[in-house]
Motif scaffolding. Structure first.
Motif, PDB file in Angstrom:
ATOM      1  N   THR A 176       0.845  -1.190   0.000  1.00 26.16           N
ATOM      2  CA  THR A 176       0.000   0.000   0.000  1.00 26.16           C
ATOM      3  C   THR A 176       0.878   1.237   0.000  1.00 26.16           C
ATOM      4  O   THR A 176       1.756   1.388   0.854  1.00 26.16           O
ATOM      5  CB  THR A 176      -0.922   0.014   1.235  1.00 26.16           C
ATOM      6  OG1 THR A 176      -1.700  -1.195   1.245  1.00 26.16           O
ATOM      7  CG2 THR A 176      -1.858   1.219   1.214  1.00 26.16           C
TER       8      THR A 176
ATOM      9  N   ASP B 168      -0.288   7.050  -0.283  1.00 26.72           N
ATOM     10  CA  ASP B 168      -1.567   7.655  -0.652  1.00 26.72           C
ATOM     11  C   ASP B 168      -2.732   6.693  -0.467  1.00 26.72           C
ATOM     12  O   ASP B 168      -3.875   7.031  -0.771  1.00 26.72           O
ATOM     13  CB  ASP B 168      -1.532   8.148  -2.100  1.00 26.72           C
ATOM     14  CG  ASP B 168      -1.221   7.040  -3.095  1.00 26.72           C
ATOM     15  OD1 ASP B 168      -1.101   5.858  -2.691  1.00 26.72           O
ATOM     16  OD2 ASP B 168      -1.084   7.361  -4.291  1.00 26.72           O
TER      17      ASP B 168
ATOM     18  N   ASN C  55      -3.139   3.921  -2.103  1.00 27.62           N
ATOM     19  CA  ASN C  55      -3.367   3.134  -3.317  1.00 27.62           C
ATOM     20  C   ASN C  55      -2.602   1.825  -3.275  1.00 27.62           C
ATOM     21  O   ASN C  55      -1.513   1.736  -2.732  1.00 27.62           O
ATOM     22  CB  ASN C  55      -2.969   3.920  -4.564  1.00 27.62           C
ATOM     23  CG  ASN C  55      -3.957   5.003  -4.899  1.00 27.62           C
ATOM     24  OD1 ASN C  55      -5.108   4.977  -4.471  1.00 27.62           O
ATOM     25  ND2 ASN C  55      -3.518   5.980  -5.674  1.00 27.62           N
ATOM     26  N   ARG C  56      -3.212   0.811  -3.918  1.00 25.53           N
ATOM     27  CA  ARG C  56      -2.589  -0.488  -4.081  1.00 25.53           C
ATOM     28  C   ARG C  56      -2.376  -0.707  -5.575  1.00 25.53           C
ATOM     29  O   ARG C  56      -2.681   0.156  -6.381  1.00 25.53           O
ATOM     30  CB  ARG C  56      -3.452  -1.567  -3.436  1.00 25.53           C
ATOM     31  CG  ARG C  56      -3.520  -1.350  -1.904  1.00 25.53           C
ATOM     32  CD  ARG C  56      -4.291  -2.388  -1.165  1.00 25.53           C
ATOM     33  NE  ARG C  56      -3.735  -3.723  -1.231  1.00 25.53           N
ATOM     34  CZ  ARG C  56      -2.885  -4.244  -0.348  1.00 25.53           C
ATOM     35  NH1 ARG C  56      -2.464  -3.526   0.666  1.00 25.53           N
ATOM     36  NH2 ARG C  56      -2.465  -5.485  -0.472  1.00 25.53           N
TER      37      ARG C  56
ATOM     38  N   GLN D 139      -5.161   0.270  -8.132  1.00 25.79           N
ATOM     39  CA  GLN D 139      -5.335   1.698  -8.415  1.00 25.79           C
ATOM     40  C   GLN D 139      -4.167   2.243  -9.236  1.00 25.79           C
ATOM     41  O   GLN D 139      -4.373   3.062 -10.139  1.00 25.79           O
ATOM     42  CB  GLN D 139      -5.480   2.493  -7.110  1.00 25.79           C
ATOM     43  CG  GLN D 139      -6.778   2.267  -6.381  1.00 25.79           C
ATOM     44  CD  GLN D 139      -6.720   1.106  -5.396  1.00 25.79           C
ATOM     45  OE1 GLN D 139      -5.660   0.582  -5.079  1.00 25.79           O
ATOM     46  NE2 GLN D 139      -7.890   0.682  -4.926  1.00 25.79           N
ATOM     47  N   ARG D 140      -2.936   1.809  -8.924  1.00 23.99           N
ATOM     48  CA  ARG D 140      -1.776   2.306  -9.677  1.00 23.99           C
ATOM     49  C   ARG D 140      -1.838   1.882 -11.143  1.00 23.99           C
ATOM     50  O   ARG D 140      -1.562   2.679 -12.042  1.00 23.99           O
ATOM     51  CB  ARG D 140      -0.469   1.817  -9.024  1.00 23.99           C
ATOM     52  CG  ARG D 140      -0.181   2.505  -7.695  1.00 23.99           C
ATOM     53  CD  ARG D 140       1.200   2.181  -7.169  1.00 23.99           C
ATOM     54  NE  ARG D 140       1.354   0.814  -6.713  1.00 23.99           N
ATOM     55  CZ  ARG D 140       1.096   0.387  -5.475  1.00 23.99           C
ATOM     56  NH1 ARG D 140       0.654   1.235  -4.558  1.00 23.99           N
ATOM     57  NH2 ARG D 140       1.298  -0.874  -5.139  1.00 23.99           N
TER      58      ARG D 140
END
Length: 176
Positions: free
Chosen positions: A94, A97, A99-100, A103-104
């Motif tokens: 993680t 921000d 995001n994992r 999301q990236r």
């Protein structure tokens, strides 16, 4: 000549998910390859050689899997995460921000139906990081997963940090 205190490489539990979202033009350079010569070619050779033969990943027998292709959008996602971990001296799937990998990859335009991530720290070569990932059951299963068709790996080096090198491998398959 750069001197570095010996560090034990760290390999963190693999992260894998199936189901997800869309290109980029990142290029592997010294800042995202730990200055390893022929980085992209070396990564693909090691990964595809591993996938070419059946292997045990812990207690799970994995059949040989088709070769993977390099993907620039996944490289952007991997490089972003390795840079962030190195810049802020942390090690986690993680990001700061929240995001994992899902999301990236999505933010980089990769429309995925399957996505996974391996991270490692402290390894100084493709051989060493691959050896560590293949000895770890979760990472090995990610590498051998026949659901994946695409891959990218980034390595960012930063002196004065806990691990020195921060590796991110992103594997995926696009939605049709």
């Amino acid at each position: 000549m750069k001197m570095r205190l010996p560090r034990a490489p760290l390999t963190m539990a693999a992260f894998c998910i199936a189901v997800g979202a869309g290109a980029s033009a990142a290029h592997v350079d010294g800042s995202t390859s730990c200055l390893i010569r022929d980085f992209q070619r070396g990564v693909l050779q090691h990964v595809n050689a591993a996938r070419a033969q059946a292997r045990d990943c812990g207690d799970t027998r994995m059949a040989a899997a088709p070769p993977l292709a390099w993907n620039d959008a996944l490289f952007d996602a991997a490089a972003e995460h390795s840079r962030d971990m190195a810049s802020h001296d942390y090690f986690d799937h993680t990001g700061r921000d929240g995001n994992r990998v899902m999301q990236r990859a999505t933010a980089r335009g990769y429309t995925w139906r399957a996505i996974g991530e391996n991270i490692a720290g402290g390894d100084g070569s493709v051989d060493r990081v691959m050896d560590g990932w293949l000895r770890s059951p979760g990472h090995c299963r990610n590498i051998m997963n026949p659901e994946y068709a695409d891959i990218a790996v980034a390595c960012v080096e930063r002196d004065g940090t806990r691990w020195g090198t921060y590796w991110t491998m992103v594997l995926g398959r696009r939605r049709k």
